[in-house]
Structures are given as structure tokens and as C-alpha cells.
Motif scaffolding. Structure first.
Motif, mmCIF file in Angstrom:
data_model
loop_
_atom_site.group_PDB
_atom_site.id
_atom_site.type_symbol
_atom_site.label_atom_id
_atom_site.label_comp_id
_atom_site.label_asym_id
_atom_site.label_seq_id
_atom_site.Cartn_x
_atom_site.Cartn_y
_atom_site.Cartn_z
ATOM 1 N N LEU A 80 0.830 -1.206 0.000
ATOM 2 C CA LEU A 80 0.000 0.000 0.000
ATOM 3 C C LEU A 80 0.863 1.253 0.000
ATOM 4 O O LEU A 80 0.594 2.204 -0.751
ATOM 5 N N PHE A 81 1.888 1.294 0.831
ATOM 6 C CA PHE A 81 2.769 2.462 0.894
ATOM 7 C C PHE A 81 3.381 2.742 -0.474
ATOM 8 O O PHE A 81 3.423 3.889 -0.931
ATOM 9 N N VAL A 82 3.838 1.687 -1.146
ATOM 10 C CA VAL A 82 4.493 1.884 -2.442
ATOM 11 C C VAL A 82 3.504 2.416 -3.469
ATOM 12 O O VAL A 82 3.801 3.378 -4.202
ATOM 13 N N SER A 143 -11.742 -0.585 0.370
ATOM 14 C CA SER A 143 -11.955 -1.809 1.156
ATOM 15 C C SER A 143 -10.878 -2.045 2.210
ATOM 16 O O SER A 143 -11.074 -2.867 3.116
ATOM 17 N N LEU A 144 -9.739 -1.347 2.125
ATOM 18 C CA LEU A 144 -8.626 -1.671 3.023
ATOM 19 C C LEU A 144 -8.900 -1.317 4.485
ATOM 20 O O LEU A 144 -8.600 -2.129 5.375
ATOM 21 N N CYS A 149 -10.295 -3.199 9.969
ATOM 22 C CA CYS A 149 -11.272 -3.231 11.069
ATOM 23 C C CYS A 149 -11.806 -4.645 11.286
ATOM 24 O O CYS A 149 -12.044 -5.060 12.426
ATOM 25 N N SER A 150 -11.968 -5.383 10.197
ATOM 26 C CA SER A 150 -12.416 -6.768 10.322
ATOM 27 C C SER A 150 -11.376 -7.611 11.052
ATOM 28 O O SER A 150 -11.723 -8.491 11.851
ATOM 29 N N TYR A 151 -10.107 -7.346 10.777
ATOM 30 C CA TYR A 151 -9.052 -8.055 11.510
ATOM 31 C C TYR A 151 -9.221 -7.873 13.019
ATOM 32 O O TYR A 151 -8.978 -8.789 13.802
ATOM 33 N N MET A 152 -9.615 -6.671 13.427
ATOM 34 C CA MET A 152 -9.722 -6.378 14.852
ATOM 35 C C MET A 152 -10.762 -7.238 15.554
ATOM 36 O O MET A 152 -10.672 -7.499 16.753
ATOM 37 N N MET A 153 -11.786 -7.667 14.795
ATOM 38 C CA MET A 153 -12.813 -8.522 15.395
ATOM 39 C C MET A 153 -12.203 -9.798 15.967
ATOM 40 O O MET A 153 -12.658 -10.315 16.990
#
Length: 354
Positions: A80-82, A143-144, A149-153
Motif C-alpha cells: 500500500l505504501f508503495v 476496502s482496506l 477493522c475486520s481483523y480487529m474482530m
């Protein structure tokens, strides 16, 4: 030895669906539908369903918060950074209608860097202002933050509700699907955002993620069966055509589980050996990140001169080259740092997941 599955192919397939859908939209055409869902949206659903399943498995194998988020960050952020930096400081000044000096003097150029912290910005000054879809530099980035946020679940439920994790993920999927239906059907005149996320789309995709997590935890109780998956497709197709007011809430929940079940069954199927695209590298994320700006560049030159399939074909070739470079020069090396990220907490190795 890691057991072969079809998830690498499915992710690449999903990214290709997104390329096709965006190719239609960026040429001012109506995208085709897959099971009554716009094709690019369907591609994102595939991503989120697989992600929920694999990420739940990753946490179960190694329930350590630091390691969990280190692995997720190493997968998500380097590429993403690149792409953000290349878009803002290489592509932007080349294609902008503004002179380079004015482009770099414009503070909006640097606002685009908020994408690095997942506060999604689509605008760069003077860029794509005459395209059919104006001012959208990279629409795929939406979507990122939903994904993160889904990871946090997963660790929250894993730490606080471990004994009831199936019920917790199932309830979360139902709530998120219902919120999405409510926002789409009953609050269509309002725009709801959180941290620059569109909550209509965001809650829907997070529901598929939660459904995928449920399927991970019940996979031994409810086997992944291709016959059952075919039945699920038929039921999904029937339910998705229904539009009967408040009944849409349970319908949305049911369709989230049905479609996630189908996708994950195909992914795990040993009787349906799809091409082993993963042997060459995982190019799906790079394709997803780069295709939209590539398609916008092409749309700027091809709009009104040719059809959408010429744009889609060229975009796929150029974007795949960038995705391959991203994998070999950025993503693969970032993923190689995972053992370093684990070093502070003893853990066991795990397969690479998106």
C-alpha cells in the motif's frame, strides 16, 4: 508440507473480477452482474469471505495479539505504501492538468498521503478530472480500512468470547448484514462514514468476513461439501432476488453465510483442483491495488475511441506486470520479516495468508 488448496487462484480470480467491473464503470458502462451482484462487488465479497476464514485460522493457531497484528501489517501496508507514493509523486504529476510546480505546491497532493494510515482519499489535484468517473485516483482502496477493522474482530472475540466465538461471529455477521440493509433500504438519502469508510459497503463486507470466520470454526461440524455448495448457490440466487421489506434483514444474513460457504468450499476442495497460481507468487493484492489507476490512465486516452474490453485487456496486462513487480520487490520481502515480528513472543510457524 502445506496442503494444497484453491485460495490463491480464488484471490487472483476475485481481483480479476474487480478489474473487469471497474473497466466497465470507468468507461461509463453498466458493469455485468454475478448472482445479482455487480461483478466488482462480487470480487470483493470473495476476498472478504476467504479472509475471514483464513484469518480466524491464523489466530487459532497463534493467539498472540502482537504477532497477529504484525503479520497483518506486513501483508497490508508495504505494498500500500508503495502504490500510494508512486501514485502521488510519479503518476500524479505526469497525468495532472496542473503544471508540476502547481501540483506539488497544492496541499491536496499531500492530503492523499492519508491513505497511508487507511483514511482513504481519492482526489489528487488535476488528475482524471475529465474522465467518465472524475477525480477518482484509486477507488479500490476503499476496502482496506474495512479489512483492517475486520481483523480487529478476531482477537477481540478470541480473547473476550473464546468459548462463544461461533455464536459471537455469527451474531456479528447478522448485525453487520442487517445494518447494511438498513442503510441501503431505509436511509438511502444519507451518507454514513466512519474514518472515511462508507458504512453501507463496509458493514456488508465485514459481514462476509465474520461469516467466513464462523465457517472456519464449524468446518468439522458442518463439512465443506461441493453438493451442498451447489444447493447453497441455488438458495442464494433465489433469496438474493427477494425484496420484501423487513424480511431483507434475515435474507441478508442468510446470503452472507451461503455465499461464504460456497467460496470457502471451492477454496478447500480437493476434488476441484483449480490452477495452482500460488506457485509463482501471490499477485492478487498487487493486481487489486494497481489496476484502478492503470484503468483510469487508459480511460483518459481510450474513452470514446474503443470499447471497455480493450481497456480491460490492456489494464490487466499492465496491472499484472506491476503486481508481479510488487510481489517480488515489496510483498515477498515484507512477508519474510514475519519471523522477526514473532521473535518477542514464542510461537509456532504458520502458512502465509492474506
Amino acid at each position: 508440507m502445506k496442503r494444497r488448496n484453491n485460495f490463491d487462484f480464488l484471490r487472483l480470480f476475485a481481483a480479476s473480477l474487480v478489474v473487469i467491473g471497474h473497466g466497465y464503470a470507468l468507461m461509463g458502462k453498466t458493469p455485468p452482474m454475478v448472482l445479482d451482484t455487480p461483478i466488482s462487488t462480487f470480487g470483493v465479497i470473495v476476498f472478504f469471505s476467504i479472509s475471514g476464514y483464513l484469518i480466524a485460522g491464523s489466530w487459532e493457531r497463534e493467539p498472540q495479539v502482537y504477532n497477529f497484528f504484525a503479520k497483518r501489517a506486513l501483508r497490508l501496508f508495504p505494498a500500500l505504501f508503495v502504490v500510494v507514493l508512486l501514485t502521488a509523486f510519479v503518476l500524479g504529476p505526469i497525468v495532472s492538468d496542473l503544471p508540476a510546480r502547481a501540483y506539488f505546491a497544492d496541499p491536496r497532493t499531500y492530503h492523499y498521503l492519508a491513505n497511508l494510515r487507511l483514511s482513504i482519499q481519492y482526489f489528487l489535484p488535476g488528475v482524471f478530472e475529465s474522465n467518465p468517473l472524475r477525480n477518482a485516483v484509486n477507488g479500490s482502496l476503499w476496502s482496506l480500512p474495512v479489512e483492517f477493522c475486520s481483523y480487529m474482530m478476531v482477537p477481540v472475540i478470541g480473547l473476550l468470547l473464546s468459548r462463544w466465538r461461533v455464536l459471537a461471529f455469527g451474531a456479528l455477521a447478522a448485525i453487520l448484514a442487517s445494518v447494511s440493509v438498513y442503510l441501503v433500504l431505509f436511509r438511502a438519502d444519507h451518507q454514513f462514514t466512519f474514518y472515511a469508510m462508507d458504512l453501507r459497503s463496509g458493514t456488508a463486507m465485514a459481514a462476509y468476513f465474520a461469516a467466513g470466520a464462523v465457517i472456519w470454526h464449524v468446518r468439522r461440524t458442518i463439512p465443506l461439501n461441493m453438493i451442498a455448495a451447489l444447493v447453497a448457490v441455488a438458495v442464494y440466487a433465489g433469496l438474493s432476488r427477494l425484496s420484501i421489506g423487513a424480511a431483507q434483514f434475515p435474507i441478508a444474513t442468510a446470503t452472507a453465510f451461503l455465499l461464504a460457504y460456497v467460496i470457502i468450499t471451492i477454496g478447500e476442495s480437493q476434488s476441484l483442483p483449480l490452477p495452482d497460481t500460488g506457485r509463482y507468487g501471490d499477485f492478487s493484492y498487487g493486481l487489486y491495488l494497481y489496476a484502478f489507476p492503470v484503468e483510469q490512465v487508459l480511460a483518459e486516452h481510450l474513452y470514446g475511441r474503443t470499447g471497455q474490453w480493450s481497456l480491460i485487456g490492456l489494464a490487466f496486462v499492465f496491472s499484472m506486470v506491476l503486481a508481479i513487480l510488487s510481489w517480488h520487490f515489496v510483498e515477498k520481502h515484507a512477508l519474510a520479516l514475519k519471523p522477526i515480528a514473532r521473535k518477542t513472543v514464542p510461537s509456532t510457524p504458520q502458512p502465509t495468508t492474506n
